[in-house]
Design an enzyme around this catalytic site. Structure first.
Site, mmCIF file in Angstrom:
data_model
loop_
_atom_site.group_PDB
_atom_site.id
_atom_site.type_symbol
_atom_site.label_atom_id
_atom_site.label_comp_id
_atom_site.label_asym_id
_atom_site.label_seq_id
_atom_site.Cartn_x
_atom_site.Cartn_y
_atom_site.Cartn_z
ATOM 1 N N HIS A 9 1.432 -19.474 61.482
ATOM 2 C CA HIS A 9 0.655 -20.105 62.549
ATOM 3 C C HIS A 9 1.385 -20.051 63.887
ATOM 4 O O HIS A 9 2.619 -19.962 63.956
ATOM 5 C CB HIS A 9 0.343 -21.562 62.191
ATOM 6 C CG HIS A 9 1.560 -22.430 62.061
ATOM 7 N ND1 HIS A 9 2.243 -22.929 63.144
ATOM 8 C CD2 HIS A 9 2.215 -22.882 60.971
ATOM 9 C CE1 HIS A 9 3.257 -23.651 62.741
ATOM 10 N NE2 HIS A 9 3.273 -23.634 61.418
ATOM 11 N N SER A 12 3.239 -24.973 66.985
ATOM 12 C CA SER A 12 2.550 -26.263 66.865
ATOM 13 C C SER A 12 3.114 -27.254 67.873
ATOM 14 O O SER A 12 4.150 -27.016 68.499
ATOM 15 C CB SER A 12 2.722 -26.826 65.443
ATOM 16 O OG SER A 12 4.047 -27.304 65.258
ATOM 17 N N ARG A 60 -3.001 -26.464 61.882
ATOM 18 C CA ARG A 60 -2.355 -25.402 62.653
ATOM 19 C C ARG A 60 -2.530 -24.025 62.008
ATOM 20 O O ARG A 60 -2.661 -23.024 62.715
ATOM 21 C CB ARG A 60 -0.867 -25.719 62.860
ATOM 22 C CG ARG A 60 -0.060 -25.951 61.591
ATOM 23 C CD ARG A 60 1.273 -26.620 61.954
ATOM 24 N NE ARG A 60 2.204 -26.777 60.834
ATOM 25 C CZ ARG A 60 2.216 -27.783 59.988
ATOM 26 N NH1 ARG A 60 1.297 -28.742 60.097
ATOM 27 N NH2 ARG A 60 3.130 -27.870 59.036
ATOM 28 N N GLU A 87 2.860 -25.753 54.256
ATOM 29 C CA GLU A 87 4.275 -25.653 54.594
ATOM 30 C C GLU A 87 5.105 -26.373 53.538
ATOM 31 O O GLU A 87 4.598 -27.242 52.800
ATOM 32 C CB GLU A 87 4.515 -26.271 55.987
ATOM 33 C CG GLU A 87 5.966 -26.374 56.428
ATOM 34 C CD GLU A 87 6.694 -25.045 56.522
ATOM 35 O OE1 GLU A 87 6.830 -24.377 55.480
ATOM 36 O OE2 GLU A 87 7.144 -24.691 57.626
ATOM 37 N N ARG A 114 17.422 -27.143 55.821
ATOM 38 C CA ARG A 114 16.374 -26.290 56.363
ATOM 39 C C ARG A 114 16.301 -24.932 55.666
ATOM 40 O O ARG A 114 15.222 -24.386 55.489
ATOM 41 C CB ARG A 114 16.588 -26.068 57.864
ATOM 42 C CG ARG A 114 16.402 -27.307 58.715
ATOM 43 C CD ARG A 114 16.519 -26.966 60.194
ATOM 44 N NE ARG A 114 15.433 -26.095 60.632
ATOM 45 C CZ ARG A 114 15.372 -25.524 61.822
ATOM 46 N NH1 ARG A 114 16.360 -25.689 62.681
ATOM 47 N NH2 ARG A 114 14.345 -24.766 62.152
ATOM 48 N N HIS A 182 2.365 -20.799 56.785
ATOM 49 C CA HIS A 182 3.498 -21.478 57.407
ATOM 50 C C HIS A 182 4.802 -20.729 57.139
ATOM 51 O O HIS A 182 4.889 -19.908 56.225
ATOM 52 C CB HIS A 182 3.586 -22.901 56.871
ATOM 53 C CG HIS A 182 2.303 -23.652 57.001
ATOM 54 N ND1 HIS A 182 2.024 -24.489 58.063
ATOM 55 C CD2 HIS A 182 1.191 -23.657 56.219
ATOM 56 C CE1 HIS A 182 0.805 -24.991 57.921
ATOM 57 N NE2 HIS A 182 0.276 -24.501 56.813
#
Length: 230
Positions: A9, A12, A60, A87, A114, A182
Site C-alpha cells: 500500500h 499511510s 490502506r 499486516e 521489527r 502490506h
C-alpha cells in the site's frame, strides 16, 4: 505463463507520523494516494491485465488496490478481501512512535522486533481496548485465532493457507493475479516464493506503491521478477 503482482500500500498516515501500525486501520496519506495512483499508471503502461485481485481487510490496502485498478481500467475484476493478508500484528507496539520506542528500548531491540524472523513483539492482551477481538471485521473468527502480536514467521503461517487455497490454484490455472497488501504480509509471500532464508529475509524491503511482478511457469516455478518503473 501466469503473472503475480504484489503492491505494498501507499504511504499511510501512520507511516507519515512514524508509528507502529500493524492491524490498526489507518488511512492513506495524501502521498500514499499519489503513490497508489502512480502504481496504477505503471501497471497500465506495462500492459498488465488481471483476472483476480486480493487484498486485506485494512483500508490502506483496499484503497491502494482500488486506485491501482482504477488507473489501469480494471476496477471491475473479481476482488477478495481477507484478514490473512493483513499486516503483521505489532502487539503492544501498535500506535507507539518508532523513534521514541528506540530511545526507550534501544535501536538494536527495536530492530529485532521489527525485522527478525521469529522474535515476537510485546503482546497485546485480548482484554485491551485496542485488541482486534473487539473489531467487527474479525467477529467471525475464533477469538483464540486473533493475534496479540506476530513475528514474520507467524505472519507467514497465517498467510500460507490462503495462498494454497485461493491464490496458487488461480496461478496454476494460468490466471493473472494482483495482491495489494502490506510490507510484512508481502515479505512473507516473497520469502516463500523466492525461498529466501530466515536470515536474508531481514534485508528485504517492500517499497510503498512499487509493483513487483513475478512470472511463473505451469508448475509455479519462478521464471522472473521485475520491479515496474525503476
Amino acid at each position: 505463463m501466469a503473472k503475480l503482482v504484489l503492491i505494498r500500500h501507499g504511504q499511510s498516515e501512520w507511516n507519515l507520523s512514524n508509528q507502529f501500525t500493524g492491524w490498526v486501520d489507518v488511512d492513506l496519506s495524501e502521498k500514499g494516494v499519489e503513490e497508489a495512483k502512480a502504481a496504477g499508471k505503471k501497471v497500465a503502461e506495462a500492459g498488465l491485465k488481471f483476472d483476480y485481485a486480493f487484498t486485506s481487510v485494512l483500508t490502506r490496502a483496499i484503497k491502494t488496490l482500488h486506485y491501482v485498478l482504477e488507473e489501469s481500467d480494471q476496477l471491475w475484476i473479481p476482488e477478495t478481501k481477507t484478514w490473512r493478508l493483513n499486516e503483521r500484528h505489532y502487539g503492544a507496539l501498535q500506535g507507539l512512535n518508532k523513534k521514541e520506542t528506540a530511545e526507550k528500548y534501544g535501536d538494536d531491540q527495536v530492530h529485532i522486533w521489527r525485522r527478525s524472523y521469529d522474535v515476537l513483539p510485546p503482546l497485546l492482551s485480548a482484554d485491551d481496548e485496542g485488541s482486534a477481538v473487539n473489531d467487527r471485521r474479525y467477529a467471525d473468527l475464533d477469538p483464540n485465532i486473533v493475534p496479540g502480536g506476530e513475528n514474520l514467521k507467524v505472519t507467514l503461517e497465517r498467510v500460507m493457507p490462503f495462498w494454497e487455497d485461493q491464490i496458487a490454484p488461480k496461478l496454476l490455472d494460468g490466471k493473472n493475479v494482483i495482491i495489494a497488501a502490506h510490507g510484512n504480509s508481502l515479505r512473507a509471500l516473497s520469502k516463500y516464493i523466492e525461498q529466501i532464508s530466515d536470515d536474508d529475509i531481514m534485508n528485504l524491503e517492500m517499497a510503498t506503491g512499487e509493483p513487483v511482478v513475478y512470472d511463473f511457469d505451469e508448475k509455479l516455478n519462478v521464471l522472473g521478477k521485475e520491479k515496474l518503473g525503476k
